[in-house]
Design a protein around this motif. Structure first.
Motif: not given
Lengths: 444, 444
Positions: A25-41
């Motif tokens: 849900l965090m990916l689908r709802a546009g809350l976060i985006r992965q920048s590298a393994a285990g590292i998020y924007t």
């Protein structure tokens, strides 16, 4: 905020590598985006949630007498050599060499650094008690980062450190944080249960984890049913009063994660009907470790009789970024997230069903301004997408209320107000809708 | 906040390694403490200043239409290989290997990462213009970190990134940030002068630095005197209007740092009486670099005719932690710091001259509560130190107002109110003091 000027990149498809609801849900709802393994924007909507969580944590830390500072993300390895943890900590510590070939590390926790600050500044028992905290990014080089922000590598943590002259004072400091944690999680609508815990690499004599129950929790938990019913300490709690009853009432009841669980003790202490076996997510962890760091690093104060005394310390963590995930695990349905009002990125989603229609847009603009004036955070969907897409997106991002405005309703001077959690919809006049939302905001 | 429960470790002696006023004063006033070379902890008082600076920056970015997100501190090296900057960037980039031997780096800037986010989410010209910013810790491995937070290694920066379909749009985005920067620095009481600048490792076609004049500035600057007199754009500026007059009015006048300075042009364009030669501190830097990153990294949108078009980009930085130092360089005297009201850690310092005296303490408590109720941030010195030490400390930490309460004044129902900047003192009734401070707060 008008959606046409916002950045809300929702996803239509469910990302295949996301195993648990909050990650999906965090990916689908546009809350976060992965920048590298285990590292998020943290995308704009996610950042608003993160800031709301931070604010609650900060307010409750402040009420409990903790003082905020901000330590850096990178630390000198030398401090960790003083405590002996540099070699002990293992591969989860991200070790770095700078251009001068000096050893740095990305702080996974801050006992050494805060002890260094303390010993450089505090010399007398008169300056105690002291509790210093910060909210800062940490790094733990997990071998298998997973579950999104629930087990990421770069994560935001609140960590507090208490300094006292004796064990009795340290126990009071511990109880303050214990009570503050109950209040903090309660304000987010979470029922967090304190459980006796292993002290792990922090070390020490006493420790409690705070877990919320959720099917996807990483720990198996066992506890007395009554722990689910005990209310959090009230707002206005006097932190200078004796808080031991709050702690004792809870710690007297059986509660343990699998690491500490003793099945025969569980069965002996808890009647079968009161036994809860479930899964839980750790959202906080508190430690009393006495003089472990103060002795190793020479953090002493002059006592009342003039003697140098190593201070008694504790540390107290809350997983701020992890809480965003935990909150979703506890608050979602098949359509998306259902934010508790206290952490919601906006209070209300205003849906313009027909942006091409001048009267509808004028009414939306009017409502938008009225809501803002009333101190209500509003996200207005003014895009020209079809109504169905707008409804799905609003359900997905999970704002507590939706205010739906279209030409047909306006003909009879009505708008539709939807409660995201209950799904309940009501038609009412625009004025009544504003009044209702204002009263909700004031109650919060 | 009561000082007896706060953490304000001021220093009596001037640290010998601190060469400039802001560095000395930040250490002495207990704002920062060095944790490693060029890496600082922000102590409670310093953190309050940093947060106030952040808030002004955030508000002005929002008014100009920029949307906040938060990128992580660590980035994957692969992104920087795509742009070609991984090898170009040099030793200032802190390169890190994780436990899986993958190359990470501590972000010194974020063009690559934001371009990656953009290309993963935005597909159509209809979603433009877009300006995304964050306020996040960065790291530059300076060979000689010095001047405290003015040239630290771990530093807090606001960096915004604009995306437009064409150069005209990109120019509008540039102008918005140009105007927002003038407003941002003006709100902090700083006169920042935009100067044509070299684009350095960011690259690009057009660039302006914003400098404030200060004796300790690292750059020599040359500019037309009129630039010191031009007022900042007003609050309520319509950022959707044509802002080119604001930019043109300033860029038409000669202004350059030593790097870009042309003495003969300076003399030809500026009458001798209007020539300013001084030293300056860079507090902001904006860049237009067109398609440098979007072409290298494939950040394209579908244009109105259906063709894929690489977006035109700019980036816009403000040195948030550096500003704390710059503000002190511009606002101090021999006794200490003089904070502008908009960034002061507290609005007023309440000095209890005789905490042992019940009537004095009761009046202080009463004033303390009244000030807090009026929304005025107050630091109350309730310690049992002697009056002289309290006055020196209040002058050192530089709160805009001091409210001094002692038994002798109270006998005639007066307190003393001191203006830190002018040094002016007035005796007045406690009620009049509260009214005055409330009116000052409302004006701000």
């Amino acid at each position: 905020m008008k959606l046409s000027r916002y950045f809300l990149p929702t996803l239509k498809e469910t990302p295949s590598d996301a195993q648990i609801a909050s990650h999906r849900l965090m990916l689908r709802a546009g809350l976060i985006r992965q920048s590298a393994a285990g590292i998020y924007t943290w995308l704009p909507l996610g950042l608003r949630v993160l800031k709301n969580i931070e604010t609650i944590v900060r307010e409750e830390q402040g009420k409990a007498g903790a003082v905020e500072l901000l330590m850096p993300t990178l630390q000198s390895a030398d401090l960790w050599r003083e405590s002996g943890r540099y070699d002990d900590y293992g591969a989860e510590m991200l070790r770095i060499k700078d251009r001068g070939d000096r050893d740095l590390l990305y702080g996974p926790t801050n006992e050494e650094l805060i002890t260094d600050i303390f010993r450089g500044s505090v010399k007398s028992y008169k300056d105690l008690p002291l509790n210093l905290y910060h909210i800062q990014w940490k790094f733990r080089d997990e071998i298998r980062p997973r579950f999104g922000v629930m087990r990421g590598r770069e994560f935001l943590m609140k960590d507090a450190y208490s300094f006292d002259l004796d064990r009795e004072g340290a126990r009071r400091a511990y109880n303050k944080m214990f009570a503050a944690y109950l209040r903090t999680f309660d304000r987010m609508g979470l029922k967090a249960i304190p459980m006796a815990a292993d002290t792990g690499p922090i070390g020490g004599d006493m420790s409690h984890e705070f877990l919320i129950l959720a099917e996807t929790g990483e720990s198996e938990v066992f506890c007395h049913r009554t722990l689910l019913d005990l209310p959090a300490p009230p707002d206005g709690l006097d932190y200078d009063s004796d808080l031991s009853a709050i702690v004792d009432e809870r710690t007297a009841l059986y509660a343990a994660t699998d690491e500490m669980h003793d099945q025969s003790a569980f069965e002996a202490q808890v009647a079968e009907a009161d036994r809860i076996s479930a899964r839980g997510i750790e959202v906080g962890h508190i430690f009393f470790f006495g003089t472990k760091y103060s002795e190793a690093m020479g953090a002493t104060v002059q006592g009342p009789e003039g003697k140098l005394i190593p201070v008694e310390m504790g540390s107290y963590g809350i997983g701020v970024s992890r809480l965003a995930g935990a909150l979703i695990e506890a608050n979602h349905d098949k359509d998306g997230i259902i934010w508790p009002a206290s952490v919601a990125p906006f209070d209300v989603g205003l849906v313009n069903l027909k942006p091409g229609d001048a009267a509808t847009s004028a009414k939306c603009d009017d409502l938008y301004e009225q809501l803002k004036t009333a101190g209500i955070e509003v996200l207005c969907d003014d895009t020209d997408e079809r109504a169905g897409a707008k409804f799905s997106r609003m359900d997905l991002i999970g704002l507590p209320h939706q205010l739906i405005v279209g030409p047909r309703g306006l003909e009879k001077n009505t708008v539709e107000l939807k409660d995201r959690r209950t799904g309940e919809r009501q038609e009412l006049s625009p004025e009544a809708a504003i009044n209702f939302l204002t009263s909700q905001k004031e109650r919060a």
